[in-house]
Motif scaffolding. Structure first.
Motif, PDB file in Angstrom:
ATOM      1  N   UNK A  27      53.716  22.844  24.835  1.00  0.00           N
ATOM      2  CA  UNK A  27      52.633  23.263  23.949  1.00  0.00           C
ATOM      3  C   UNK A  27      51.833  24.401  24.572  1.00  0.00           C
ATOM      4  N   UNK A  28      51.553  24.287  25.865  1.00  0.00           N
ATOM      5  CA  UNK A  28      50.821  25.342  26.555  1.00  0.00           C
ATOM      6  C   UNK A  28      51.568  26.662  26.547  1.00  0.00           C
ATOM      7  N   UNK A  29      52.880  26.596  26.729  1.00  0.00           N
ATOM      8  CA  UNK A  29      53.701  27.823  26.719  1.00  0.00           C
ATOM      9  C   UNK A  29      53.650  28.496  25.354  1.00  0.00           C
ATOM     10  N   UNK A  35      46.186  32.778  22.727  1.00  0.00           N
ATOM     11  CA  UNK A  35      44.837  32.332  23.052  1.00  0.00           C
ATOM     12  C   UNK A  35      44.502  32.623  24.506  1.00  0.00           C
ATOM     13  N   UNK A  36      43.232  32.842  24.760  1.00  0.00           N
ATOM     14  CA  UNK A  36      42.781  33.099  26.132  1.00  0.00           C
ATOM     15  C   UNK A  36      42.795  31.794  26.931  1.00  0.00           C
ATOM     16  N   UNK A  43      39.968  23.637  24.801  1.00  0.00           N
ATOM     17  CA  UNK A  43      40.658  22.838  23.789  1.00  0.00           C
ATOM     18  C   UNK A  43      41.299  21.597  24.377  1.00  0.00           C
ATOM     19  N   UNK A  44      41.962  21.750  25.534  1.00  0.00           N
ATOM     20  CA  UNK A  44      42.591  20.599  26.187  1.00  0.00           C
ATOM     21  C   UNK A  44      41.541  19.556  26.577  1.00  0.00           C
ATOM     22  N   UNK A  45      40.393  20.009  27.052  1.00  0.00           N
ATOM     23  CA  UNK A  45      39.329  19.080  27.431  1.00  0.00           C
ATOM     24  C   UNK A  45      38.716  18.396  26.217  1.00  0.00           C
ATOM     25  N   UNK A  92      46.900  27.918  32.464  1.00  0.00           N
ATOM     26  CA  UNK A  92      47.075  28.721  31.255  1.00  0.00           C
ATOM     27  C   UNK A  92      47.104  30.215  31.550  1.00  0.00           C
ATOM     28  N   UNK A  93      46.465  30.631  32.615  1.00  0.00           N
ATOM     29  CA  UNK A  93      46.488  32.043  33.008  1.00  0.00           C
ATOM     30  C   UNK A  93      47.884  32.455  33.476  1.00  0.00           C
TER      31      UNK A  93
END
Length: 154
Positions: A27-29, A35-36, A43-45, A92-93
């Motif tokens: 999902x992150x990929x 998204x930044x 969002x994850x938090x 995410x970066x």
């Protein structure tokens, strides 16, 4: 379970955690390019908060904030910032710059880090089998990273 005992429920929970981690990577990929990183971490938090809030509300009446030492509150704040903000932002970066399988391979370092942390901070004994397992995990990560940097053979 007793030390060294294996239970079906424990194995199922670990398997579920692996599936959740794989979903997190996939999902992150998919979300990382549009998204930044800070927005994704937020969002994850928020999803984590929504999932844990019902259980926290059940425990709230029995919780006495004054019973928690100030050092524990400080550790909680540090853990929240490190694990939920800094680590997710870094994850995410970097995610758009690596292949999905390699990002998933990097998550194999989590149990190795937990093993080292449990020995350092909890005083748990690390036997030869655990060291061998950690060495195999690290070797797998290194081999996978090296394999991705080589050009394909024709």
């Amino acid at each position: 379970a007793a030390a060294g005992a294996s239970t079906s429920i424990g194995n199922l929970l670990v398997g579920g955690a692996v599936l959740c981690e794989a979903s997190f990577v996939l999902l992150g990929k998919r979300l990382a390019p549009p998204y930044r990183p800070l927005r994704l971490a937020l969002g994850a938090n928020l999803v984590g908060l929504a999932l844990s809030l019902p259980l926290a509300l059940l425990e709230l009446p029995a919780f006495d904030p004054a019973s928690v030492r100030p050092q524990m509150w400080a550790l909680g704040v540090w853990y929240s910032l490190a694990a939920s903000v800094i680590c997710l932002w870094l994850w995410y970066r970097g995610l758009p710059y690596v292949e999905t399988w390699l990002a998933g391979l990097a998550t194999a370092a989590i149990p190795v880090a937990a093993l080292g942390t449990s020995a350092l901070y909890l005083g748990e004994a690390i036997g030869p089998a655990k060291l061998a397992g950690a060495a195999l995990v690290i070797a797998g990560i290194v081999l996978g990273a090296l394999a991705s940097s080589r050009p394909p053979r024709l």
